[in-house]
Design a protein around this motif. Structure first.
Motif, PDB file in Angstrom:
ATOM      1  N   LEU A 161       0.815  -1.215   0.000  1.00 41.73           N
ATOM      2  CA  LEU A 161       0.000   0.000   0.000  1.00 41.73           C
ATOM      3  C   LEU A 161       0.848   1.264   0.000  1.00 41.73           C
ATOM      4  O   LEU A 161       0.400   2.307  -0.462  1.00 41.73           O
ATOM      5  N   GLY A 162       2.073   1.174   0.495  1.00 40.68           N
ATOM      6  CA  GLY A 162       2.978   2.321   0.448  1.00 40.68           C
ATOM      7  C   GLY A 162       3.315   2.691  -0.988  1.00 40.68           C
ATOM      8  O   GLY A 162       3.302   3.865  -1.365  1.00 40.68           O
ATOM      9  N   ILE A 163       3.593   1.667  -1.792  1.00 42.91           N
ATOM     10  CA  ILE A 163       3.864   1.904  -3.211  1.00 42.91           C
ATOM     11  C   ILE A 163       2.607   2.433  -3.897  1.00 42.91           C
ATOM     12  O   ILE A 163       2.674   3.343  -4.717  1.00 42.91           O
ATOM     13  N   SER A 164       1.466   1.872  -3.534  1.00 42.18           N
ATOM     14  CA  SER A 164       0.194   2.338  -4.109  1.00 42.18           C
ATOM     15  C   SER A 164      -0.006   3.818  -3.837  1.00 42.18           C
ATOM     16  O   SER A 164      -0.363   4.579  -4.751  1.00 42.18           O
ATOM     17  N   LEU A 165       0.231   4.234  -2.596  1.00 39.24           N
ATOM     18  CA  LEU A 165       0.049   5.631  -2.227  1.00 39.24           C
ATOM     19  C   LEU A 165       1.046   6.521  -2.965  1.00 39.24           C
ATOM     20  O   LEU A 165       0.667   7.558  -3.515  1.00 39.24           O
ATOM     21  N   THR A 215      -4.238  15.196   8.536  1.00 38.79           N
ATOM     22  CA  THR A 215      -3.205  14.514   9.305  1.00 38.79           C
ATOM     23  C   THR A 215      -1.881  15.234   9.059  1.00 38.79           C
ATOM     24  O   THR A 215      -1.860  16.294   8.435  1.00 38.79           O
ATOM     25  N   THR A 216      -0.809  14.672   9.555  1.00 40.22           N
ATOM     26  CA  THR A 216       0.497  15.297   9.386  1.00 40.22           C
ATOM     27  C   THR A 216       1.225  14.706   8.180  1.00 40.22           C
ATOM     28  O   THR A 216       0.952  13.589   7.749  1.00 40.22           O
ATOM     29  N   GLU A 217       2.156  15.490   7.679  1.00 43.91           N
ATOM     30  CA  GLU A 217       2.980  15.026   6.571  1.00 43.91           C
ATOM     31  C   GLU A 217       3.825  13.822   7.000  1.00 43.91           C
ATOM     32  O   GLU A 217       4.085  12.923   6.202  1.00 43.91           O
ATOM     33  N   SER A 218       4.219  13.782   8.267  1.00 48.25           N
ATOM     34  CA  SER A 218       5.013  12.644   8.752  1.00 48.25           C
ATOM     35  C   SER A 218       4.186  11.358   8.750  1.00 48.25           C
ATOM     36  O   SER A 218       4.725  10.274   8.496  1.00 48.25           O
ATOM     37  N   ASN A 219       2.884  11.461   9.018  1.00 44.47           N
ATOM     38  CA  ASN A 219       2.021  10.275   8.920  1.00 44.47           C
ATOM     39  C   ASN A 219       1.979   9.758   7.491  1.00 44.47           C
ATOM     40  O   ASN A 219       2.073   8.558   7.250  1.00 44.47           O
ATOM     41  N   VAL A 220       1.845  10.661   6.533  1.00 43.90           N
ATOM     42  CA  VAL A 220       1.810  10.271   5.123  1.00 43.90           C
ATOM     43  C   VAL A 220       3.127   9.600   4.743  1.00 43.90           C
ATOM     44  O   VAL A 220       3.127   8.536   4.111  1.00 43.90           O
ATOM     45  N   SER A 221       4.233  10.175   5.157  1.00 40.67           N
ATOM     46  CA  SER A 221       5.545   9.581   4.878  1.00 40.67           C
ATOM     47  C   SER A 221       5.657   8.193   5.499  1.00 40.67           C
ATOM     48  O   SER A 221       6.200   7.274   4.881  1.00 40.67           O
ATOM     49  N   ARG A 222       5.143   8.044   6.710  1.00 41.87           N
ATOM     50  CA  ARG A 222       5.185   6.735   7.389  1.00 41.87           C
ATOM     51  C   ARG A 222       4.350   5.713   6.632  1.00 41.87           C
ATOM     52  O   ARG A 222       4.748   4.561   6.461  1.00 41.87           O
ATOM     53  N   TRP A 223       3.171   6.111   6.156  1.00 39.54           N
ATOM     54  CA  TRP A 223       2.329   5.189   5.390  1.00 39.54           C
ATOM     55  C   TRP A 223       3.050   4.728   4.132  1.00 39.54           C
ATOM     56  O   TRP A 223       2.985   3.561   3.764  1.00 39.54           O
ATOM     57  N   ILE A 224       3.740   5.646   3.468  1.00 39.06           N
ATOM     58  CA  ILE A 224       4.475   5.296   2.246  1.00 39.06           C
ATOM     59  C   ILE A 224       5.636   4.361   2.578  1.00 39.06           C
ATOM     60  O   ILE A 224       5.855   3.357   1.898  1.00 39.06           O
ATOM     61  N   THR A 225       6.374   4.680   3.625  1.00 38.84           N
ATOM     62  CA  THR A 225       7.554   3.893   3.998  1.00 38.84           C
ATOM     63  C   THR A 225       7.190   2.499   4.493  1.00 38.84           C
ATOM     64  O   THR A 225       7.797   1.515   4.071  1.00 38.84           O
ATOM     65  N   THR A 226       6.208   2.416   5.376  1.00 35.43           N
ATOM     66  CA  THR A 226       5.868   1.123   5.983  1.00 35.43           C
ATOM     67  C   THR A 226       4.869   0.326   5.155  1.00 35.43           C
ATOM     68  O   THR A 226       4.772  -0.889   5.303  1.00 35.43           O
ATOM     69  N   SER A 272       1.801   0.500   5.585  1.00 37.55           N
ATOM     70  CA  SER A 272       0.712   0.212   6.511  1.00 37.55           C
ATOM     71  C   SER A 272      -0.216   1.421   6.602  1.00 37.55           C
ATOM     72  O   SER A 272       0.172   2.464   7.117  1.00 37.55           O
ATOM     73  N   ILE A 273      -1.415   1.244   6.070  1.00 36.82           N
ATOM     74  CA  ILE A 273      -2.402   2.319   6.077  1.00 36.82           C
ATOM     75  C   ILE A 273      -3.669   1.793   6.740  1.00 36.82           C
ATOM     76  O   ILE A 273      -4.209   0.774   6.299  1.00 36.82           O
ATOM     77  N   PRO A 274      -4.162   2.450   7.794  1.00 31.65           N
ATOM     78  CA  PRO A 274      -5.399   1.998   8.439  1.00 31.65           C
ATOM     79  C   PRO A 274      -6.561   1.964   7.437  1.00 31.65           C
ATOM     80  O   PRO A 274      -6.640   2.793   6.527  1.00 31.65           O
ATOM     81  N   LYS A 275      -7.454   0.993   7.617  1.00 33.03           N
ATOM     82  CA  LYS A 275      -8.565   0.795   6.681  1.00 33.03           C
ATOM     83  C   LYS A 275      -9.398   2.061   6.501  1.00 33.03           C
ATOM     84  O   LYS A 275      -9.720   2.455   5.375  1.00 33.03           O
ATOM     85  N   SER A 276      -9.746   2.721   7.581  1.00 27.65           N
ATOM     86  CA  SER A 276     -10.556   3.942   7.480  1.00 27.65           C
ATOM     87  C   SER A 276      -9.802   5.043   6.731  1.00 27.65           C
ATOM     88  O   SER A 276     -10.392   5.824   5.988  1.00 27.65           O
TER      89      SER A 276
END
Length: 65
Positions: free
Chosen positions: A3-7, A27-38, A40-44
């Motif tokens: 999902l990080g690649i998808s985002l 949300t914060t830019e750091s959250n977006v970066s974390r979603w891309i890196t890991t 892991s994106i919460p379903k909601s």
């Protein structure tokens, strides 16, 4: 499926910066970066992200396959 690649690909396709996306996601830019890196994106969060990116969830997921 990553999902990080998808985002990352969806944001590039739009084109939209992480900062702008973070503001729209309320949300914060750091959250977006974390979603891309890991990848892991919460379903909601995923559903809201797809609405903002004007994509179906299945289309979004397919970007990371």
């Amino acid at each position: 499926m990553n999902l990080g690649i998808s985002l990352k690909m969806a944001l590039a396709k739009k084109p939209m910066r992480n900062r702008t996306f973070a503001e729209l996601m309320e949300t914060t830019e750091s959250n977006v970066s974390r979603w891309i890196t890991t990848g892991s994106i919460p379903k909601s969060t995923l559903v809201k992200a797809c609405e903002i990116l004007d994509m179906k969830v299945s289309e979004f997921i397919a970007l990371g396959e």
